[in-house]
Design a protein around this motif. Structure first.
Motif, PDB file in Angstrom:
ATOM      1  N   VAL A 249      -3.935   6.751   0.768  1.00 64.51           N
ATOM      2  CA  VAL A 249      -4.252   8.048   1.374  1.00 64.51           C
ATOM      3  C   VAL A 249      -4.235   9.130   0.298  1.00 64.51           C
ATOM      4  O   VAL A 249      -5.153   9.969   0.209  1.00 64.51           O
ATOM      5  N   LYS A 250      -3.193   9.121  -0.540  1.00 60.94           N
ATOM      6  CA  LYS A 250      -3.094  10.134  -1.595  1.00 60.94           C
ATOM      7  C   LYS A 250      -4.278  10.061  -2.563  1.00 60.94           C
ATOM      8  O   LYS A 250      -4.818  11.095  -2.967  1.00 60.94           O
ATOM      9  N   GLU A 251      -4.650   8.842  -2.929  1.00 60.98           N
ATOM     10  CA  GLU A 251      -5.767   8.693  -3.867  1.00 60.98           C
ATOM     11  C   GLU A 251      -7.078   9.177  -3.253  1.00 60.98           C
ATOM     12  O   GLU A 251      -7.895   9.811  -3.929  1.00 60.98           O
ATOM     13  N   ALA A 252      -7.275   8.902  -1.972  1.00 61.62           N
ATOM     14  CA  ALA A 252      -8.502   9.341  -1.308  1.00 61.62           C
ATOM     15  C   ALA A 252      -8.547  10.865  -1.197  1.00 61.62           C
ATOM     16  O   ALA A 252      -9.608  11.488  -1.378  1.00 61.62           O
ATOM     17  N   VAL A 253      -7.392  11.476  -0.909  1.00 60.97           N
ATOM     18  CA  VAL A 253      -7.334  12.943  -0.837  1.00 60.97           C
ATOM     19  C   VAL A 253      -7.547  13.529  -2.229  1.00 60.97           C
ATOM     20  O   VAL A 253      -8.262  14.535  -2.398  1.00 60.97           O
ATOM     21  N   ARG A 254      -6.956  12.892  -3.223  1.00 62.75           N
ATOM     22  CA  ARG A 254      -7.123  13.365  -4.603  1.00 62.75           C
ATOM     23  C   ARG A 254      -8.603  13.318  -5.014  1.00 62.75           C
ATOM     24  O   ARG A 254      -9.066  14.167  -5.788  1.00 62.75           O
ATOM     25  N   ALA A 255      -9.320  12.345  -4.463  1.00 61.79           N
ATOM     26  CA  ALA A 255     -10.757  12.238  -4.748  1.00 61.79           C
ATOM     27  C   ALA A 255     -11.581  13.184  -3.877  1.00 61.79           C
ATOM     28  O   ALA A 255     -12.817  13.154  -3.932  1.00 61.79           O
ATOM     29  N   LYS A 256     -10.919  13.977  -3.062  1.00 63.77           N
ATOM     30  CA  LYS A 256     -11.551  14.984  -2.201  1.00 63.77           C
ATOM     31  C   LYS A 256     -12.447  14.366  -1.131  1.00 63.77           C
ATOM     32  O   LYS A 256     -13.445  14.959  -0.719  1.00 63.77           O
ATOM     33  N   MET A 257     -12.046  13.180  -0.681  1.00 71.68           N
ATOM     34  CA  MET A 257     -12.784  12.538   0.409  1.00 71.68           C
ATOM     35  C   MET A 257     -12.390  13.136   1.754  1.00 71.68           C
ATOM     36  O   MET A 257     -13.130  13.018   2.727  1.00 71.68           O
ATOM     37  N   GLY A 258     -11.229  13.761   1.826  1.00 70.01           N
ATOM     38  CA  GLY A 258     -10.756  14.355   3.066  1.00 70.01           C
ATOM     39  C   GLY A 258      -9.286  14.715   2.940  1.00 70.01           C
ATOM     40  O   GLY A 258      -8.678  14.560   1.870  1.00 70.01           O
ATOM     41  N   ILE A 259      -8.700  15.185   4.018  1.00 71.76           N
ATOM     42  CA  ILE A 259      -7.274  15.489   4.045  1.00 71.76           C
ATOM     43  C   ILE A 259      -6.565  14.335   4.743  1.00 71.76           C
ATOM     44  O   ILE A 259      -7.207  13.497   5.376  1.00 71.76           O
ATOM     45  N   GLY A 260      -5.240  14.276   4.629  1.00 71.23           N
ATOM     46  CA  GLY A 260      -4.540  13.130   5.198  1.00 71.23           C
ATOM     47  C   GLY A 260      -3.134  13.452   5.665  1.00 71.23           C
ATOM     48  O   GLY A 260      -2.629  14.562   5.445  1.00 71.23           O
ATOM     49  N   PHE A 261      -2.512  12.473   6.316  1.00 68.48           N
ATOM     50  CA  PHE A 261      -1.159  12.620   6.832  1.00 68.48           C
ATOM     51  C   PHE A 261      -0.244  11.584   6.167  1.00 68.48           C
ATOM     52  O   PHE A 261      -0.562  10.389   6.142  1.00 68.48           O
ATOM     53  N   VAL A 262       0.895  12.032   5.649  1.00 70.07           N
ATOM     54  CA  VAL A 262       1.881  11.124   5.059  1.00 70.07           C
ATOM     55  C   VAL A 262       3.273  11.631   5.393  1.00 70.07           C
ATOM     56  O   VAL A 262       3.462  12.794   5.779  1.00 70.07           O
ATOM     57  N   ALA A 263       4.273  10.763   5.239  1.00 68.68           N
ATOM     58  CA  ALA A 263       5.663  11.187   5.385  1.00 68.68           C
ATOM     59  C   ALA A 263       6.037  12.051   4.192  1.00 68.68           C
ATOM     60  O   ALA A 263       5.580  11.823   3.065  1.00 68.68           O
ATOM     61  N   ARG A 264       6.871  13.042   4.428  1.00 72.15           N
ATOM     62  CA  ARG A 264       7.252  13.984   3.361  1.00 72.15           C
ATOM     63  C   ARG A 264       7.832  13.268   2.152  1.00 72.15           C
ATOM     64  O   ARG A 264       7.558  13.642   1.017  1.00 72.15           O
ATOM     65  N   ARG A 265       8.628  12.226   2.373  1.00 72.08           N
ATOM     66  CA  ARG A 265       9.282  11.565   1.252  1.00 72.08           C
ATOM     67  C   ARG A 265       8.287  10.877   0.317  1.00 72.08           C
ATOM     68  O   ARG A 265       8.570  10.699  -0.872  1.00 72.08           O
ATOM     69  N   VAL A 266       7.141  10.515   0.825  1.00 71.32           N
ATOM     70  CA  VAL A 266       6.123   9.873  -0.008  1.00 71.32           C
ATOM     71  C   VAL A 266       5.742  10.766  -1.188  1.00 71.32           C
ATOM     72  O   VAL A 266       5.419  10.273  -2.277  1.00 71.32           O
ATOM     73  N   LEU A 267       5.824  12.076  -1.002  1.00 74.52           N
ATOM     74  CA  LEU A 267       5.424  13.025  -2.038  1.00 74.52           C
ATOM     75  C   LEU A 267       6.530  13.278  -3.046  1.00 74.52           C
ATOM     76  O   LEU A 267       6.324  13.975  -4.041  1.00 74.52           O
ATOM     77  N   GLU A 268       7.720  12.742  -2.804  1.00 68.37           N
ATOM     78  CA  GLU A 268       8.844  12.964  -3.715  1.00 68.37           C
ATOM     79  C   GLU A 268       8.894  11.929  -4.822  1.00 68.37           C
ATOM     80  O   GLU A 268       9.758  11.990  -5.696  1.00 68.37           O
ATOM     81  N   HIS A 269       7.992  10.956  -4.801  1.00 66.47           N
ATOM     82  CA  HIS A 269       7.954   9.901  -5.817  1.00 66.47           C
ATOM     83  C   HIS A 269       6.947  10.275  -6.899  1.00 66.47           C
ATOM     84  O   HIS A 269       5.746  10.121  -6.718  1.00 66.47           O
ATOM     85  N   GLY A 270       7.435  10.785  -8.008  1.00 67.43           N
ATOM     86  CA  GLY A 270       6.562  11.149  -9.114  1.00 67.43           C
ATOM     87  C   GLY A 270       5.919  12.515  -8.908  1.00 67.43           C
ATOM     88  O   GLY A 270       5.968  13.107  -7.826  1.00 67.43           O
ATOM     89  N   ASN A 271       5.310  13.018  -9.959  1.00 70.76           N
ATOM     90  CA  ASN A 271       4.636  14.311  -9.885  1.00 70.76           C
ATOM     91  C   ASN A 271       3.331  14.160  -9.102  1.00 70.76           C
ATOM     92  O   ASN A 271       2.622  13.181  -9.247  1.00 70.76           O
ATOM     93  N   SER A 272       3.039  15.147  -8.284  1.00 72.96           N
ATOM     94  CA  SER A 272       1.822  15.090  -7.477  1.00 72.96           C
ATOM     95  C   SER A 272       0.995  16.340  -7.710  1.00 72.96           C
ATOM     96  O   SER A 272       1.534  17.454  -7.785  1.00 72.96           O
ATOM     97  N   ASP A 273      -0.303  16.139  -7.867  1.00 74.13           N
ATOM     98  CA  ASP A 273      -1.207  17.284  -8.009  1.00 74.13           C
ATOM     99  C   ASP A 273      -1.786  17.678  -6.650  1.00 74.13           C
ATOM    100  O   ASP A 273      -2.746  18.441  -6.578  1.00 74.13           O
ATOM    101  N   LEU A 274      -1.170  17.149  -5.585  1.00 78.71           N
ATOM    102  CA  LEU A 274      -1.613  17.477  -4.237  1.00 78.71           C
ATOM    103  C   LEU A 274      -0.696  18.525  -3.615  1.00 78.71           C
ATOM    104  O   LEU A 274       0.476  18.642  -3.984  1.00 78.71           O
ATOM    105  N   LEU A 275      -1.225  19.239  -2.651  1.00 84.39           N
ATOM    106  CA  LEU A 275      -0.427  20.200  -1.893  1.00 84.39           C
ATOM    107  C   LEU A 275      -0.149  19.610  -0.515  1.00 84.39           C
ATOM    108  O   LEU A 275      -0.855  18.731  -0.041  1.00 84.39           O
ATOM    109  N   TYR A 276       0.888  20.126   0.115  1.00 80.55           N
ATOM    110  CA  TYR A 276       1.194  19.675   1.474  1.00 80.55           C
ATOM    111  C   TYR A 276       1.703  20.846   2.284  1.00 80.55           C
ATOM    112  O   TYR A 276       2.177  21.861   1.734  1.00 80.55           O
TER     113      TYR A 276
END
Length: 337
Positions: A249-276
């Motif tokens: 999901v993160k990779e697809a959003v990063r590729a600007k294919m669309g927006i997505g839904f994930v658990a908050r903790r998923v974004l705490e693993h490593g640096n992310s260039d995505l916003l939530y």
């Protein structure tokens, strides 16, 4: 000891059906080592009649004499000598089993078999497992990943399960559900998304109806939870893209294919260039990772120790998160002042 002729007399009584008793075999081993029924009885804290009865039963189980008297000593027949090989091996294995049980009680041996969904396995349980193995290095941990419905089907072969909300399956009879880790499902989008500035303070589900969504696989707990929230509001979302796993999901959003839904903790693993942002603030969409554990009377010491450690770890991290968010709020208020 009774006269050896007793053996032949009892054999005629139809004693061929007597089964081999491991304790009787160990008793003969003790008698031969001590060369005395009396001494063996003392060491085993039994009466001489009890020792003699065990030896008679062992003779009957084998079907021929295993010992004879030689003066005041008890010596083996050839059949008895052959059987002693197995008696010694049995004694050694019993000692090993007793040692293993002692280590189990001391949480220094054994294997814990854990089943977890991919999300639970990747983002929620690793920290607890690392701490557990630091404390109990002698216990091996085996983790199998599978969808929730598959884990429930296999729970009788597992010690613990870690599954996401919602739980739609019947709980196995000897297991129970423990709420473990409360999280929130958030919306993720790329940094220069046209709505990035507006969404930074949260977004209502109904505002997302016309946007392309990157959906998780149908059995995903995150997807099911979001779909229930959508259904509750009577909304209809289009199925644009479907991928497997939060990372996809993160990779697809990063590729600007669309927006997505994930658990908050998923974004705490490593640096992310995505916003939530939070969905339907201020409460948001809450979501739990659950522990499927044996009922109390079926729970091993190792299983209980891991469950306790998991609960401590989640409370510690959630408390840390609350304090961090509280500090951020204070900083914002200070800047406004």
């Amino acid at each position: 000891m009774d006269n050896d002729n007793d053996y032949f007399f009892q054999k005629l009584q139809g004693a061929d059906t007597v089964e081999l008793n491991p304790n009787h075999l160990l008793t003969l081993l003790k008698v031969i080592r001590e060369k005395s029924v009396t001494r063996a009885a003392e060491l085993m804290n039994l009466g001489q009649p009890a020792i003699s009865a065990r030896l008679r039963q062992l003779n009957l189980a084998v079907g021929e004499p295993l010992y004879r008297r030689k003066g005041h000593e008890v010596v083996l027949t050839p059949a008895g000598e052959g059987l002693m090989v197995y008696a010694v091996a049995l004694e050694e294995n019993m000692k090993k089993a007793e040692g293993y049980i002692r280590r189990l009680k001391g949480l220094s041996a054994g294997t814990l078999r854990i089943g977890a969904t991919v999300t639970a396995s990747n983002y929620y349980i690793p920290l607890s497992l690392v701490e557990f193995q630091k404390k109990f290095p002698g216990i091996r941990i085996s983790v199998e990943t599978a969808p929730t419905h598959e884990l429930f089907r296999r729970m009788t072969d597992l010690d613990l399960g870690f599954v996401e909300d919602p739980i739609e399956e019947d709980i196995p009879e000897t297991f129970q559900v423990k709420k473990w880790w409360k999280d929130k499902i958030v919306l993720i989008y790329w940094k220069d998304h046209p709505m990035a500035e507006k969404w930074q303070n949260g977004v209502m589900l109904e505002e997302l109806v016309d946007y392309p969504i990157i959906w998780r696989e149908p059995e995903s707990g995150v997807r099911k939870t979001v779909e229930k929230a959508i259904e509750k509001k009577g909304l209809r979302f289009k199925l644009c893209f479907e991928v497997s796993g939060a990372d996809a999901v993160k990779e697809a959003v990063r590729a600007k294919m669309g927006i997505g839904f994930v658990a908050r903790r998923v974004l705490e693993h490593g640096n992310s260039d995505l916003l939530y942002c939070e969905i339907d603030p201020p409460r948001g969409i809450e979501w739990w990772i659950n522990i499927i554990e044996p009922i109390d009377k079926m729970k091993s010491r190792a299983t209980q120790a891991l469950v306790d450690l998991c609960m401590q770890m989640s409370h510690k991290l959630m408390d840390k998160k609350v304090k961090s968010e509280h500090l951020k709020e204070n900083d914002v208020m200070g800047n406004i002042a």
